[in-house]
Structure formats: structure tokens, C-alpha cells
Design a protein around this motif. Structure first.
Motif, PDB file in Angstrom:
ATOM      1  N   TYR A  85       0.852  -1.192   0.000  1.00  0.00           N
ATOM      2  CA  TYR A  85       0.000   0.000   0.000  1.00  0.00           C
ATOM      3  C   TYR A  85       0.888   1.242   0.000  1.00  0.00           C
ATOM      4  CZ  TYR A  85      -4.108  -2.848   1.136  1.00  0.00           C
ATOM      5  OH  TYR A  85      -5.142  -3.757   1.103  1.00  0.00           O
ATOM      6  N   ARG A  86       0.596   2.153  -0.940  1.00  0.00           N
ATOM      7  CA  ARG A  86       1.249   3.457  -0.931  1.00  0.00           C
ATOM      8  C   ARG A  86       0.735   4.247   0.272  1.00  0.00           C
ATOM      9  NH1 ARG A  86      -1.084   5.912  -5.709  1.00  0.00           N
ATOM     10  NH2 ARG A  86      -0.096   7.817  -4.930  1.00  0.00           N
ATOM     11  N   VAL A  87       1.634   5.022   0.869  1.00  0.00           N
ATOM     12  CA  VAL A  87       1.270   5.792   2.054  1.00  0.00           C
ATOM     13  C   VAL A  87       1.433   7.276   1.765  1.00  0.00           C
ATOM     14  CG1 VAL A  87       1.692   6.180   4.504  1.00  0.00           C
ATOM     15  CG2 VAL A  87       2.066   3.908   3.524  1.00  0.00           C
ATOM     16  N   GLN A  88       0.363   8.025   2.008  1.00  0.00           N
ATOM     17  CA  GLN A  88       0.399   9.475   1.914  1.00  0.00           C
ATOM     18  C   GLN A  88       0.035  10.071   3.267  1.00  0.00           C
ATOM     19  OE1 GLN A  88      -2.453  10.344  -1.166  1.00  0.00           O
ATOM     20  NE2 GLN A  88      -1.004   9.934  -2.835  1.00  0.00           N
ATOM     21  N   MET A  89       0.614  11.227   3.557  1.00  0.00           N
ATOM     22  CA  MET A  89       0.299  11.926   4.799  1.00  0.00           C
ATOM     23  C   MET A  89       0.023  13.392   4.503  1.00  0.00           C
ATOM     24  SD  MET A  89       3.161  10.435   7.474  1.00  0.00           S
ATOM     25  CE  MET A  89       2.754  11.718   8.656  1.00  0.00           C
ATOM     26  N   GLU A  90      -1.003  13.935   5.139  1.00  0.00           N
ATOM     27  CA  GLU A  90      -1.270  15.372   5.045  1.00  0.00           C
ATOM     28  C   GLU A  90      -0.690  16.030   6.292  1.00  0.00           C
ATOM     29  OE1 GLU A  90      -4.843  18.545   3.949  1.00  0.00           O
ATOM     30  OE2 GLU A  90      -5.354  16.480   4.548  1.00  0.00           O
ATOM     31  N   VAL A  91       0.313  16.874   6.082  1.00  0.00           N
ATOM     32  CA  VAL A  91       1.088  17.393   7.202  1.00  0.00           C
ATOM     33  C   VAL A  91       1.284  18.902   7.087  1.00  0.00           C
ATOM     34  CG1 VAL A  91       2.326  15.217   7.512  1.00  0.00           C
ATOM     35  CG2 VAL A  91       3.290  16.976   6.027  1.00  0.00           C
ATOM     36  N   ALA A  92       1.640  19.513   8.212  1.00  0.00           N
ATOM     37  CA  ALA A  92       2.088  20.907   8.265  1.00  0.00           C
ATOM     38  C   ALA A  92       3.206  20.973   9.286  1.00  0.00           C
ATOM     39  CB  ALA A  92       0.941  21.841   8.654  1.00  0.00           C
ATOM     40  N   SER A  93       4.336  21.620   8.903  1.00  0.00           N
ATOM     41  CA  SER A  93       5.475  21.657   9.813  1.00  0.00           C
ATOM     42  C   SER A  93       6.414  22.780   9.427  1.00  0.00           C
ATOM     43  CB  SER A  93       6.228  20.321   9.771  1.00  0.00           C
ATOM     44  OG  SER A  93       7.382  20.374  10.573  1.00  0.00           O
ATOM     45  N   GLU A  94       7.078  23.333  10.424  1.00  0.00           N
ATOM     46  CA  GLU A  94       8.061  24.381  10.162  1.00  0.00           C
ATOM     47  C   GLU A  94       9.460  23.813   9.973  1.00  0.00           C
ATOM     48  OE1 GLU A  94       7.725  27.179  13.320  1.00  0.00           O
ATOM     49  OE2 GLU A  94       6.021  28.209  12.421  1.00  0.00           O
ATOM     50  N   ALA A  95       9.625  22.495  10.185  1.00  0.00           N
ATOM     51  CA  ALA A  95      10.954  21.887  10.044  1.00  0.00           C
ATOM     52  C   ALA A  95      10.829  20.506   9.431  1.00  0.00           C
ATOM     53  CB  ALA A  95      11.632  21.795  11.410  1.00  0.00           C
ATOM     54  N   ALA A  96      11.822  20.112   8.680  1.00  0.00           N
ATOM     55  CA  ALA A  96      11.852  18.762   8.121  1.00  0.00           C
ATOM     56  C   ALA A  96      12.037  17.743   9.246  1.00  0.00           C
ATOM     57  CB  ALA A  96      12.982  18.639   7.106  1.00  0.00           C
ATOM     58  N   ASN A  97      11.537  16.539   9.035  1.00  0.00           N
ATOM     59  CA  ASN A  97      11.530  15.549  10.093  1.00  0.00           C
ATOM     60  C   ASN A  97      11.541  14.152   9.514  1.00  0.00           C
ATOM     61  OD1 ASN A  97      11.445  14.939  12.873  1.00  0.00           O
ATOM     62  ND2 ASN A  97       9.987  16.610  13.182  1.00  0.00           N
ATOM     63  N   ARG A  98      11.641  13.146  10.384  1.00  0.00           N
ATOM     64  CA  ARG A  98      11.547  11.750   9.972  1.00  0.00           C
ATOM     65  C   ARG A  98      10.607  11.020  10.915  1.00  0.00           C
ATOM     66  NH1 ARG A  98      15.565   8.650   7.713  1.00  0.00           N
ATOM     67  NH2 ARG A  98      15.999   7.628   9.711  1.00  0.00           N
ATOM     68  N   VAL A  99       9.723  10.201  10.340  1.00  0.00           N
ATOM     69  CA  VAL A  99       8.747   9.453  11.123  1.00  0.00           C
ATOM     70  C   VAL A  99       8.855   7.965  10.785  1.00  0.00           C
ATOM     71  CG1 VAL A  99       7.127  11.372  11.268  1.00  0.00           C
ATOM     72  CG2 VAL A  99       6.917   9.711   9.392  1.00  0.00           C
ATOM     73  N   VAL A 100       8.275   7.149  11.662  1.00  0.00           N
ATOM     74  CA  VAL A 100       8.170   5.716  11.422  1.00  0.00           C
ATOM     75  C   VAL A 100       6.699   5.338  11.439  1.00  0.00           C
ATOM     76  CG1 VAL A 100       8.651   3.407  12.318  1.00  0.00           C
ATOM     77  CG2 VAL A 100      10.418   5.166  12.412  1.00  0.00           C
ATOM     78  N   LEU A 101       6.249   4.633  10.401  1.00  0.00           N
ATOM     79  CA  LEU A 101       4.928   4.009  10.374  1.00  0.00           C
ATOM     80  C   LEU A 101       5.163   2.511  10.533  1.00  0.00           C
ATOM     81  CD1 LEU A 101       3.301   6.065   7.544  1.00  0.00           C
ATOM     82  CD2 LEU A 101       2.111   5.506   9.659  1.00  0.00           C
ATOM     83  N   ALA A 102       4.494   1.899  11.506  1.00  0.00           N
ATOM     84  CA  ALA A 102       4.812   0.506  11.810  1.00  0.00           C
ATOM     85  C   ALA A 102       3.562  -0.299  12.137  1.00  0.00           C
ATOM     86  CB  ALA A 102       5.781   0.448  12.991  1.00  0.00           C
TER      87      ALA A 102
END
Length: 652
Positions: A575-592
Motif C-alpha cells: 500500500y502506498r502511504v500518503q500523509m497530510e502534514v504541516a510543519s516548520e521543520a523537516a523531520n523523519r517518522v516511522v509508520l509501523a
């Protein structure tokens, strides 16, 4: 002129304190030496005093996930007045409080009769460690231990860092050591609980006092006496911090606890002291060849390091992380008082079932009298709990959560500390499963009156059925599947039989072919768009907010917090994963999920109010059905806040 007050045939007062002949050893030097020992061990051991490295520790080893139920006790000098609660030592110094009024009437004004003058009356003459340990084991506990030190500064072991300890004063016995030996002899894990971080009077801000004892000039709480200041926490900040760490070093080396529990006050210590303790404990445990547990409140440690504890509370939902509830058998005070009222044993069993179904453990407190006896009403409640666990413990010990925690009309509104008390019914059901997944346990929180009991969360295959068991009574019972796919159990005639069966009874079923019913799925989440409004939040600060008329996950400033959803995946695959986000800085997340992890970069959108749908990667689901999807920071320490409106899963 020395004062004395008669209590139980014992004259207590400053004359008694002087008579101890404690001398004035260099306690500050001893604390510094203990800290040097901590640093020496950490320099050589595999664990370093670095929070990022310590996150590799397994916070909840297998034994803790299996244990489920433990017992500890609030018992110390604060038990002597048998009045108010375990905060008597503090409250007696606050004008007009019940403890202050009582102290003035029973003893003298606190300016003339201090808390330390109660120590000789804490004799523990009826204390029997072996008998207590047998009582705990018979009650069903798998781990147990004492409060090593409460906020009052009195150590329940032979500490070399303070004269205020149970070997040199009061009982003249190593309470912790005797309990450790007796508890291990009964096959239980040994735990040590600490509240001493709140004893020191000074905070991070120079000369700002905010400790357990109120600072009042001319009172014992501001005494510069070499011994008195040790009890009341009136110490320079560096010394106080070294005392905190040094006492932990003594407990670790002297008693090798399997679990160390902390009250709310860890955050008062600098991160470097916290990391030094953790590394030392883990290094010593490596030497012992043991898996150890640390628990904390309010996320004082990262969730990768410690198990989160909820005081008189619990989670309202099933969580991926194991957690702990500490609760007490009494209705008010945690220590013994003359007016202490004990809760019904059935209520404790119901709470235990609710906790275990949601991936938690229960640590239950009891309240011995100052003489070392455990009152009959507390013993009776413990016996009933133990009898229920002997009959039904298969549904508690060594189990794991099922696909849902439960069902029924009675729901906890909001989880956390100090939750509401609930009245459960037989329609309230909690589920657990065996570790191998072959057995499902349905714990009904009441004895049903109807002969056909429908388990609305459990789906069976059409035409399925067979034989189950009413666990506590070892009675066989038939089960089948109704037209809507629910599992239905034929209930035996008659009234509730067996220990606390009217409060909780267990149906044991073979789990093969059973799944989560569509009704339960509908309550969890209906589709593949994971909206912020449907997210379960794992943390104290993170929350769902409304921005520009739409719900989003915000206030996500802490790297140790996370969110999760339960989603029904229609078919296995990518499955392709899309996220709708807002942020003032770049980041890294984990989906598990339990079988797959995706680490993804989340770009800066330039502002909290600028939203962007970003492609973050591909997730694999090995089978169709219900999955838990967790979204968490990839790097705890480097985390920068991100707002999330939704996560979308698209078949590839």
C-alpha cells in the motif's frame, strides 16, 4: 530541656534521638563516593549514560508481560500517627490542615515536636517478612517489594548515606533486606519503589525551595543540624542530587531488584543524573544476567527505556506498549490510618481484568500498621483476590491482549492518572488470549442472568461451534454462532458460584476460526483513511486540535509520544502511504505494524497553517484483517513538531 511523649510505652522525643549515638560521619563524602562508583561501573560496562543509547534497552521483558499482578506496601514512620495519609510528614507543617491540628493535639506544635521525634515509635515489633511474603504469594502476586523510601527521607534499609534508616533507628532491622530474601524464597520477583526525588528542598533555580517539606524559618524543616537536615532534605543541591543517585546505587548493589519504580519526582533531577542511574542499573543487571524493568510517571523517561505508570488510573484503550497501574487497596490513604476503608475485592479483580485486557499490569498497595501487623480486612481482601486468581489466573497470567480489549456499556471516559470509579455489569466483557494464540478468554465483569450470552466482539464462522469452559468452575459449556456471526455461549443454570464469580467469571474458548466481529471493527475504524479524529494518542501533551475547521494531531513536541490507529485492511499486499502534514521543520517518522516498519522523511511546509499531502513510501501487509498502525518519531532526541491531519493507505 529535652522533651518526651509517651506512645505505646515508648518515650519519644529529642532525648531518644540523642541516645542513638549516631555520630556525625561524612555523609556528603559517602554520597560522592557512591556516585564515583556509579561512574566507574558505567565507564567499563556495555551501557553508557546516554539517553539515546539507553533507548536500546528492552523496557518490558517477557517476565513482566507475563506477571500481570504485584503487591507493595506504604509503611514507615508516617504510619505511626495512623492519621490523615502518607503525606502526614508534610501536612503537619501546614497550619490548619487536619494533620497539623492532630499533631498539635496528640504531640506538640511542630516547632517543638518534629517528625523525626516519631521515629522511635516505629518499632515494627510484629513484622514477619516470611509471613508477609506468603500472604503476597497466596494473593496471586508475581512481583512484590517495599517502598524503599518515601518523600519523608526515611530509608527502609541500612543506608550508609543517612542516619535516618531502619537499621540504625526505629525497627533496628533491614526491612528491605528481609523482604527481598522472603519474596525471592516464594518465587516472586523483587521490586524497589522510590519517591525520594521529592525530598530535596531545592529545585533547578538557585535557592528556590519547592520540596516535600515546607520551609519555615525556626522550624525543623530549615534546621542546619547535621542529622536533622538529612531527613528534611535541607541540603545543598549538589549533595541532594548525589544522595538521590547514591541511594539507588545502594539499593541496586545491596538487593538486586528486578524492577525499580519511581514516583512523579524524577523530572526534578538533571538528565545526566537520570542517565547515570539507568546505565548503572542496566550494567549491573547485565552482570547478574537478569532482565530488569524501570517504571516512571508522566513520561519522565522515554517509552523505549521505561514502562509508563498511572497512579490510581489506567488506559481507556488497548495500547501497543505495556504499561502499569499502581493502585491501593484502601479508599483514601496509601498508608494505614485508623479510619482506612478497604475496597471490595471484587472491584480489584474487575479493575485487574480491565487493565490486563489493555496490555497493562497492576501493582496493588497495602497498608500495614506501624507495629508490622497487616489488618484483618486487608488480609481478607487479599485472600479473595488470590482465590479468584487460583481459579481464573489462566486468563490473566502469561496472556496477551486480543484484537480488542472488550465490549459493553460501561466505558472509561479518559485514561491516565486518577480515573473515575466504574460499576460494571455482566454485559461488560474483557478479552485476553494465550501467548500462542490458540485460546481466547472472555472475562465477564458480572454473572449473567440470561442463559444465552452473546460475545458481540467475537465473530465465528457460519455453522461453527463446540465446547468451551467456565474456567473458575471447570464446567463445560456449549457455544455456537448466531445468524449475525456472533459467538453465543450457553450459560449454566443457577447463581454465581466460586470466589468472586458474581464480580468476574471467565469463558475459555478455542481461538481457531474466531476473529473480530464487524460490529467491533466499526467502532475501531471504518476504512483506509486514518483521520486525526480517530487516532489513539499515546502521550500526555500530544492532542487532537482543530485548525482552519479541520481536526489535526498537534502539540506533538515530545519525541517519546506517538499515535496509532486500528484499520481493517481488505487484502494482503503493498500500500502506498500518503500523509497530510504541516510543519516548520523537516523531520523523519516511522509508520509501523507488528510485522513491518516504514521510515519516511517529512518535509517542511514552511508553516503550521500550510498543509501538504506528501508521498512517504510503501507499507506491506502480510494478511487481510485488522492491523494496528503506529506513527512515531524516527529519532526521539532530534524530533521537531509535526502536525498531521490524516494518513492514507492506497493499494499499489
Amino acid at each position: 530541656m529535652m522533651r518526651a511523649v509517651m506512645m505505646g510505652g515508648v518515650a519519644i522525643g529529642m532525648s531518644a534521638v540523642m541516645a542513638w549515638g549516631l555520630g556525625e560521619p561524612p555523609y556528603e563524602e559517602r554520597a560522592s563516593e557512591a556516585v564515583r562508583k556509579v561512574d566507574e561501573v558505567n565507564a567499563k560496562g556495555p551501557w553508557k549514560a546516554d539517553m539515546k543509547a539507553l533507548a536500546a534497552h528492552e523496557e518490558s521483558p517477557e517476565w513482566f508481560g507475563d506477571a500481570k499482578f504485584g503487591i507493595y506496601f506504604h509503611w514507615g514512620v508516617y504510619s505511626v500517627p495512623a492519621f490523615d495519609n502518607e503525606w502526614y510528614p508534610r501536612n503537619m507543617h501546614i497550619d490548619g490542615t487536619p494533620a497539623n491540628v492532630h499533631h498539635n493535639q496528640m504531640y506538640e506544635n511542630p516547632t517543638r515536636f518534629g517528625y523525626h521525634e516519631l521515629v522511635p515509635a516505629f518499632r515494627a515489633e510484629r513484622f514477619d517478612a516470611e509471613e508477609w511474603a506468603r500472604l503476597f504469594k497466596d494473593a496471586g502476586a508475581k512481583f512484590a517489594g517495599p517502598v524503599f523510601e518515601h518523600h519523608d527521607g526515611y530509608a527502609m534499609w541500612g543506608s550508609k548515606l543517612t542516619p535516618w534508616n531502619a537499621v540504625e533507628t526505629g525497627p533496628k532491622r533491614d526491612i528491605a533486606g528481609q523482604m527481598e530474601k522472603a519474596i525471592r524464597a516464594e518465587g516472586m520477583k523483587f521490586i524497589a519503589t522510590f519517591h525520594h526525588g521529592f525530598n530535596g528542598q531545592f529545585t533547578e533555580k538557585e535557592n528556590e525551595a519547592n520540596g516535600y517539606y515546607p520551609r519555615r524559618e525556626g522550624w525543623y524543616t530549615t534546621s542546619e543540624d547535621p542529622r536533622e537536615r538529612m531527613l528534611y532534605g535541607n541540603l545543598p543541591q549538589k549533595w541532594s542530587r548525589d544522595m538521590w543517585l547514591g541511594k539507588l546505587q545502594e539499593a541496586i548493589d545491596g538487593y538486586k531488584p528486578d524492577l525499580i519504580w519511581f514516583d512523579f519526582c524524577v523530572q526534578r533531577l538533571p538528565a545526566e543524573y537520570q542517565a547515570r542511574f539507568l546505565a548503572y542499573y542496566f550494567n549491573r543487571a547485565s552482570e547478574w544476567g537478569r532482565e530488569v524493568v524501570v517504571t516512571c510517571k508522566n513520561h519522565n523517561f522515554a517509552p523505549e527505556i521505561a514502562v509508563e505508570d498511572f497512579e490510581k488510573g489506567r488506559m481507556e484503550r488497548l495500547t501497543p506498549q505495556t504499561w502499569l497501574t499502581d493502585d491501593t487497596l484502601g479508599t483514601g490513604s496509601w498508608c494505614y490510618t485508623d479510619e482506612l476503608v478497604i475496597r471490595p475485592a471484587g472491584e480489584i479483580v474487575q479493575v485487574l481484568a480491565d487493565i490486563v485486557s489493555k496490555n497493562g499490569n497492576l501493582l496493588l498497595n497495602i497498608s500495614p500498621m506501624s507495629n508490622g501487623s497487616i489488618p484483618k480486612d486487608q488480609r481478607a481482601a487479599l485472600k479473595l483476590i488470590g482465590d479468584w486468581l487460583k481459579a481464573n489466573g489462566e486468563a490473566i497470567y502469561s496472556t496477551r491482549p486480543w484484537l480488542t480489549a472488550g465490549e459493553g456499556p460501561t466505558k472509561l471516559g479518559k485514561g491516565g492518572h486518577f480515573v473515575e470509579s466504574l460499576k460494571y455489569t455482566s454485559r461488560d466483557v474483557r478479552y485476553t488470549r494465550s501467548k500462542d494464540g490458540k485460546t481466547l478468554y472472555a472475562i465477564l465483569l458480572g454473572w449473567p442472568e440470561e442463559r444465552r450470552v452473546t460475545l458481540r466482539s467475537v465473530k465465528g464462522q457460519a455453522g461453527a461451534g463446540g465446547e468451551g469452559e467456565l474456567l473458575g468452575l471447570r464446567k463445560k459449556m456449549k457455544w455456537g454462532v448466531d445468524e449475525e456471526g456472533h459467538v453465543v455461549v450457553e450459560w449454566p443454570e443457577g447463581k454465581a458460584e466460586g470466589a468472586l464469580a458474581a464480580d468476574a467469571c471467565v469463558v475459555k474458548l478455542p481461538a481457531g476460526g474466531l476473529s473480530l466481529h464487524d460490529e467491533a471493527l466499526a467502532e475501531l475504524h471504518p476504512g483506509l483513511t486514518l483521520e486525526a479524529s480517530a487516532a489513539e494518542l499515546d502521550g500526555t501533551q500530544i492532542r487532537v486540535e482543530e485548525v482552519d475547521g479541520k481536526k489535526s494531531i498537534g502539540y506533538w513536541d515530545r519525541g517519546g509520544e506517538s499515535v496509532h490507529w486500528l484499520v481493517r485492511v481488505p487484502e494482503a499486499g503493498a500500500y502506498r502511504v500518503q500523509m497530510e502534514v504541516a510543519s516548520e521543520a523537516a523531520n523523519r517518522v516511522v509508520l509501523a505494524t507488528h510485522e513491518f516498519e516504514l521510515t519516511a522523511a517529512v518535509p517542511s511546509t514552511g508553516s503550521w497553517r500550510v498543509w501538504k499531502m506528501v508521498e512517504v513510501g510503501v507499507m506491506e501487509f502480510g494478511k487481510a484483517g485488522v492491523h494496528q498502525v503506529v506513527l512515531r518519531p524516527a529519532e526521539v532526541e532530534e524530533w521537531k513538531a509535526v502536525n498531521v491531519r490524516r494518513v492514507v493507505l492506497l493499494p499499489k
